[in-house]
Enzyme design. Sequence first.
Site, short mmCIF file in Angstrom:
data_model
loop_
_atom_site.label_atom_id
_atom_site.label_comp_id
_atom_site.label_asym_id
_atom_site.label_seq_id
_atom_site.Cartn_x
_atom_site.Cartn_y
_atom_site.Cartn_z
N SER A 154 0.79 -1.15 -0.16
CA SER A 154 -0.07 -0.18 -0.05
C SER A 154 0.68 1.39 0.02
O SER A 154 0.19 2.27 0.06
CB SER A 154 -0.98 -0.13 0.96
OG SER A 154 -2.16 -0.96 0.96
N LYS A 156 0.18 3.50 -3.00
CA LYS A 156 -0.82 4.15 -3.20
C LYS A 156 -0.48 5.55 -3.71
O LYS A 156 -1.11 6.26 -4.56
CB LYS A 156 -1.98 4.05 -2.17
CG LYS A 156 -2.38 2.62 -2.12
CD LYS A 156 -3.24 2.39 -1.14
CE LYS A 156 -3.76 0.92 -0.93
NZ LYS A 156 -4.65 0.83 0.45
N TYR A 206 -3.73 -4.10 -9.87
CA TYR A 206 -3.55 -3.29 -8.64
C TYR A 206 -2.73 -4.37 -7.89
O TYR A 206 -1.88 -4.02 -7.04
CB TYR A 206 -4.94 -3.12 -7.94
CG TYR A 206 -4.70 -2.72 -6.56
CD1 TYR A 206 -4.10 -1.68 -5.92
CD2 TYR A 206 -5.02 -3.69 -5.49
CE1 TYR A 206 -4.00 -1.46 -4.56
CE2 TYR A 206 -5.00 -3.53 -4.06
CZ TYR A 206 -4.49 -2.40 -3.78
OH TYR A 206 -4.48 -1.99 -2.34
N TYR A 256 -4.93 5.37 7.52
CA TYR A 256 -6.23 4.77 7.76
C TYR A 256 -6.96 5.32 8.72
O TYR A 256 -7.22 6.40 9.01
CB TYR A 256 -6.20 3.00 7.55
CG TYR A 256 -5.33 2.72 6.57
CD1 TYR A 256 -5.62 2.98 5.09
CD2 TYR A 256 -4.33 1.86 6.71
CE1 TYR A 256 -4.86 2.48 4.05
CE2 TYR A 256 -3.45 1.32 5.41
CZ TYR A 256 -3.98 1.61 4.32
OH TYR A 256 -3.25 1.16 3.32
N VAL A 293 1.53 -3.46 4.18
CA VAL A 293 1.45 -4.76 5.21
C VAL A 293 2.56 -5.59 5.06
O VAL A 293 2.68 -6.41 5.59
CB VAL A 293 -0.02 -5.32 4.83
CG1 VAL A 293 -1.40 -4.55 5.20
CG2 VAL A 293 -0.07 -5.77 3.36
#
Length: 449
Positions: free
Chosen positions: A66, A69, A191, A243, A261
Amino acid sequence: MSAVDAVTDSLAGLRDRFAALREGKPADYIPQLALADPDAFGLALVSMDGHRYSAGEAEAPFTIQSVSKPFVYALALSALGLDEVGRWVGAEPSGEAFNAISLEPGTGRPANAMVNAGAIVTTALVPDTPGEPAFGRILRCLGRFAGRELDVDEEVFASESATGDRNRALAYLIRSTGTLPVDPVPAVDRYFRQCAIRVTALDLATMAATLAYGGVNPVTRERVVSAEVAARVLAVMATCGMYDGSGDWLLRVGLPAKSGVSGGLIAVGPARFGVAAYSPRLDATGGSVRGHAALEAMSRRYGLHLMLNPALPGSTVTLVTTADDLPSAPSGERERGLREQVGVVVAQGAIDFTAAERVLYALDESGPDGGPVVLDLRDVTSVDSVALAMLHTGLARLTADGRYAAVVDPKDLLGPIDAVRERTGQDLPHHATREDAVEACARTLAGEG
């Protein structure tokens, strides 16, 4: 050994301090990530001058996950503009976990580009043409941010693809609302492949530093995205990058950040630095336990919180030369020969963490290796406590390396002479003029000091 190693020492100290943390474990819902060494821990920092520092496993490869992103969001903004990207993806904190169903009532837009739903849409927005396939664009863009060519860990990609049903379900749900502009199957496949791009902590620190430098890679000096795009990416990172823990992170650490992660974590000090951590032990929000602890401690120790008032950006080091290049250089051959061996560094303005790093680097670069050096602080207006400790440590390292230093410090910014002697291991008389300091160095070289 060099003065600027004080920055590396700081990273190493943070790594040593938090390496014993045993909370959390590697992500296991992607089987390949569960194989990561839980004790791996690396830290890296890249300055606006392109200087790179690291400690621990900062060059160990892992997949970006992530942390990709923000950079793909930057690519989409560059290609399509804010208004068009905003039609498909929002920019509001979701307050929910990374894989939550965070869709705006009435429109079906994902809350932001940092949660999985928004990231899948953002990746799908990247233009896909026969001449330039979308994933090729993504891989090249991330490589430009990192300053080198990157590749894909095919084993991790296969593992994610085999276990990624929730992301597929998200894509089909978004498609049902009309806010996924392509077929869900290739969108999610792209993705997954994006998340499996292989990086190191040093790569991530360089990528973060590129955002900090207004879209210019400070190592390669290539403009990757515009300053406007970089600022918008940092805004979304600050509010959404961690988040459902984004608010607490911004409160305590105060830096735009993004976690992944696999254990990667980046943070950005705008106009100051990019920093990254790698440690696979994750907390409940999917962030690196050790990375989080180290970056929070670093922010507190060095006063890096975004809402503090740092020194205004500008040129801290105004001159790095040798004494024989100064206007007052004598004409005698012996005197010129001695002065050629004396390095001179002139600083100005308020000195904080970022400015101190530049001064320390300049001290290492000034003059011939092993020669004495003059540090001129006459135009410095203030030195904060963090920078003071860094300068003391850097001067002490010069001493340990056998280099004599003379300081032009009429305001006693480094502290009283006795205190400076104790902290640096060197007698640093606070000369009134640069010429006096140069002469002191020359006498030392001649064996008269």
